[in-house]
Design an enzyme around this catalytic site. Structure first.
Site, short mmCIF file in Angstrom:
data_model
loop_
_atom_site.label_atom_id
_atom_site.label_comp_id
_atom_site.label_asym_id
_atom_site.label_seq_id
_atom_site.Cartn_x
_atom_site.Cartn_y
_atom_site.Cartn_z
N ARG A 187 4.65 4.04 -2.24
CA ARG A 187 3.33 4.09 -1.59
C ARG A 187 2.69 5.48 -1.71
O ARG A 187 2.05 5.95 -0.78
CB ARG A 187 3.42 3.70 -0.12
N ARG A 231 -3.53 4.95 1.97
CA ARG A 231 -4.51 5.34 2.98
C ARG A 231 -4.36 6.76 3.51
O ARG A 231 -5.27 7.26 4.17
CB ARG A 231 -4.47 4.35 4.14
N ARG A 242 -11.39 2.65 -1.65
CA ARG A 242 -11.07 1.38 -0.97
C ARG A 242 -12.32 0.84 -0.28
O ARG A 242 -12.57 -0.37 -0.32
CB ARG A 242 -9.96 1.66 0.04
N ASP A 284 0.00 -5.07 -5.44
CA ASP A 284 0.80 -5.44 -4.27
C ASP A 284 1.78 -6.52 -4.68
O ASP A 284 1.53 -7.28 -5.64
CB ASP A 284 -0.10 -5.96 -3.14
N TYR A 317 7.43 -13.78 2.96
CA TYR A 317 5.99 -13.80 3.23
C TYR A 317 5.41 -15.20 3.01
O TYR A 317 4.54 -15.65 3.77
CB TYR A 317 5.26 -12.77 2.36
O1 CP3 Z 1 1.72 3.40 -4.35
C1 CP3 Z 1 2.44 2.39 -4.46
O2 CP3 Z 1 3.61 2.32 -4.01
C2 CP3 Z 1 1.93 1.21 -5.27
C3 CP3 Z 1 1.27 0.19 -4.56
C4 CP3 Z 1 2.01 -0.74 -3.60
C5 CP3 Z 1 1.36 -1.28 -2.46
N1 CP3 Z 1 2.20 -2.18 -1.88
C6 CP3 Z 1 0.01 -0.93 -2.02
C7 CP3 Z 1 -0.47 -1.34 -0.69
C8 CP3 Z 1 3.29 -1.29 -3.66
C9 CP3 Z 1 4.41 -1.01 -4.63
C10 CP3 Z 1 3.40 -2.20 -2.58
C11 CP3 Z 1 4.59 -3.02 -2.32
C12 CP3 Z 1 4.62 -3.87 -1.13
N2 CP3 Z 1 3.61 -4.60 -0.57
C13 CP3 Z 1 5.81 -4.14 -0.41
C14 CP3 Z 1 7.18 -3.62 -0.76
C15 CP3 Z 1 7.41 -2.24 -0.28
C16 CP3 Z 1 7.49 -2.10 1.19
O3 CP3 Z 1 6.58 -1.43 1.77
O4 CP3 Z 1 8.45 -2.59 1.82
C17 CP3 Z 1 5.48 -5.00 0.65
C18 CP3 Z 1 6.42 -5.55 1.69
C19 CP3 Z 1 4.08 -5.29 0.54
C20 CP3 Z 1 3.28 -6.22 1.37
C21 CP3 Z 1 2.19 -5.53 2.08
N3 CP3 Z 1 1.09 -4.96 1.47
C22 CP3 Z 1 2.06 -5.33 3.47
C23 CP3 Z 1 3.05 -5.79 4.51
C24 CP3 Z 1 0.86 -4.65 3.68
C25 CP3 Z 1 0.22 -4.31 5.00
C26 CP3 Z 1 0.86 -3.13 5.63
C27 CP3 Z 1 -0.04 -1.94 5.51
O5 CP3 Z 1 0.48 -0.86 5.20
O6 CP3 Z 1 -1.24 -2.13 5.76
C28 CP3 Z 1 0.29 -4.38 2.41
C29 CP3 Z 1 -0.96 -3.65 2.15
C30 CP3 Z 1 -0.93 -2.53 1.17
N4 CP3 Z 1 -0.24 -2.51 -0.03
C31 CP3 Z 1 -1.65 -1.31 1.28
C32 CP3 Z 1 -1.37 -0.57 0.12
C33 CP3 Z 1 -1.94 0.78 -0.26
C34 CP3 Z 1 -2.61 -0.95 2.40
C35 CP3 Z 1 -3.83 -1.76 2.26
C36 CP3 Z 1 -5.13 -1.08 2.63
O7 CP3 Z 1 -5.63 -0.18 1.90
O8 CP3 Z 1 -5.71 -1.50 3.65
#
Ligand code: CP3
Length: 348
Positions: free
Chosen positions: A26, A30, A39, A76, A152
């Site tokens: 990540r 944000r 975004r 994602d 999920y």
């Molecule tokens: O920079 C990176 O790592 C690459 C991008 C990336 C994202 N999600 C961007 C993201 C990667 C590799 C992921 C993987 C991901 N997504 C996982 C596995 C890793 C982990 O965290 O355990 C999981 C479980 C998800 C599912 C997911 N996506 C959730 C549960 C959420 C909401 C939680 C949150 O932080 O809001 C997301 C959203 C998400 N994925 C965001 C980002 C940057 C935030 C979204 C936003 O900008 O509002």
């Protein structure tokens, strides 16, 4: 093919680097003001994921600021169920919401027909990134592992107890196995297509691996991962696969022995000295600074990072966090960590 050295690839091939290469889960997100700005322009989070120009830019933002050794494709893990036709939205502050898959009829509604067409913007992002990245920076593609994606898909979003997905797996292993089989097949194909487009390494995120007891862990975490690794290796024998079975605890040993991954991501709770003795002799390890330490910064951050470096340096190792960067992390702390890692071992 150019001959530029890529430290991440060297570490994954088993070389010990003088200063360990690093990237952060990540690393785009944000906590960066330039991410928040783009975004907002994109509209929704999914619009950002499916817009190659924006997704490329967001992938590059942390590389420009901090000079990580790898860029991870901005997307994602949930685009895979979305591409199978499962409705998906991200609600502000609430995380993902999907229409849950709970019955044979729900399963039958999933379809591979539009899978690659739906994911074409992701492949286009990978192609553009390969052209845009500095030559020493490795491009990492990724997917969720079948168990975590199934969590999920069946729960319809995040969960505290995973009662629906575990209930499905325990009550009806044959029916649940059909969902896992579908995910094995499409995930392997998705990763191979990312590699065809230019990904040099792929990581499988199994964020909820740690909620299963040993027998179910072998069946629903290790076994599907082993099958995906075998399918990817059949088409791309030289591309390293990193597995991240978060919170696997004692089962990290079985995962490393049996899943076939080339390297393993360690979550925050894994003791570095234990992992250095038990896992690292078998394969390169990646991890595992507590993301909250990065948010805290200062001396606590320096001490925690140094402890990890002391445990793992001198053998194949990629520095990373034990989970993703959190939203409240001050960007300056990431700069501090980057400086420490680049100077290591001189600043110890
Ligand atoms: O920079 C990176 O790592 C690459 C991008 C990336 C994202 N999600 C961007 C993201 C990667 C590799 C992921 C993987 C991901 N997504 C996982 C596995 C890793 C982990 O965290 O355990 C999981 C479980 C998800 C599912 C997911 N996506 C959730 C549960 C959420 C909401 C939680 C949150 O932080 O809001 C997301 C959203 C998400 N994925 C965001 C980002 C940057 C935030 C979204 C936003 O900008 O509002």
């Amino acid at each position: 093919m150019t001959d530029v050295r890529k430290p991440i690839l060297a570490a994954l091939k088993g070389e010990a680097c003088t200063h360990p290469p690093f990237w952060l889960m990540r690393q785009a997100g944000r906590y960066l003001p330039e991410y928040r700005e783009l975004r907002a322009k994109a509209g929704s989070f999914l619009d950002l994921c499916y817009n190659p120009a924006f997704a490329v830019e967001v992938t590059l933002q942390p590389i420009r600021r901090y000079g990580m050794d790898a860029a991870i494709l901005f997307s994602d893990i949930l685009v895979v169920p979305h591409a199978l036709g499962q409705p998906l939205t991200f609600q502000e502050g609430e995380g993902p919401k999907l229409d849950p898959v709970r019955s044979p009829a729900d399963l039958n509604r999933l379809s591979k027909a539009n899978f690659h067409a739906h994911l074409e913007p992701v492949y286009e992002t990978v192609r553009r990134l390969r052209g845009a990245l500095p030559p020493e920076v490795t491009l990492i593609g990724f997917a969720g592992a079948p168990w975590t994606i199934a969590c999920y898909m069946v729960e319809g979003g995040g969960s505290k107890e995973y009662a629906a997905v575990k209930g499905f797996a325990y009550r009806d292993p044959a029916g649940f196995g059909q969902l896992i089989n579908l995910l094995v097949e499409v995930t392997a194909d998705y990763l191979c297509t990312q590699i065809d487009a230019g990904a040099e390494v792929v990581q499988l995120f199994d964020s909820w691996a740690g909620v299963l007891p040993a027998g179910a862990f072998r069946r629903w975490v290790i076994e599907p991962t082993r099958r995906i690794v075998a399918l990817v290796k059949a088409r791309h024998p030289d591309v390293p696969v990193i597995g991240f079975p978060r919170a696997a605890g004692l089962l990290y040993e079985d995962y490393v022995a049996d899943s076939g991954v080339d390297a393993v991501g360690l979550d925050t709770t894994v003791p570095p000295v234990w992992a250095a003795r038990t896992l690292q002799p078998r394969l390169p390890v990646q991890g595992n600074l507590d993301p909250i330490m990065l948010a805290v910064g200062g001396d606590a951050l320096r001490r925690a990072a140094t402890e990890i470096l002391e445990a793992f340096s001198g053998r194949p190792f990629i520095f990373n966090l034990g989970h993703g960067v959190i939203q409240t992390t001050p960007p300056e702390h990431v700069a501090e960590l980057s400086r420490l890692l680049k100077a290591w071992p001189d600043v110890a």
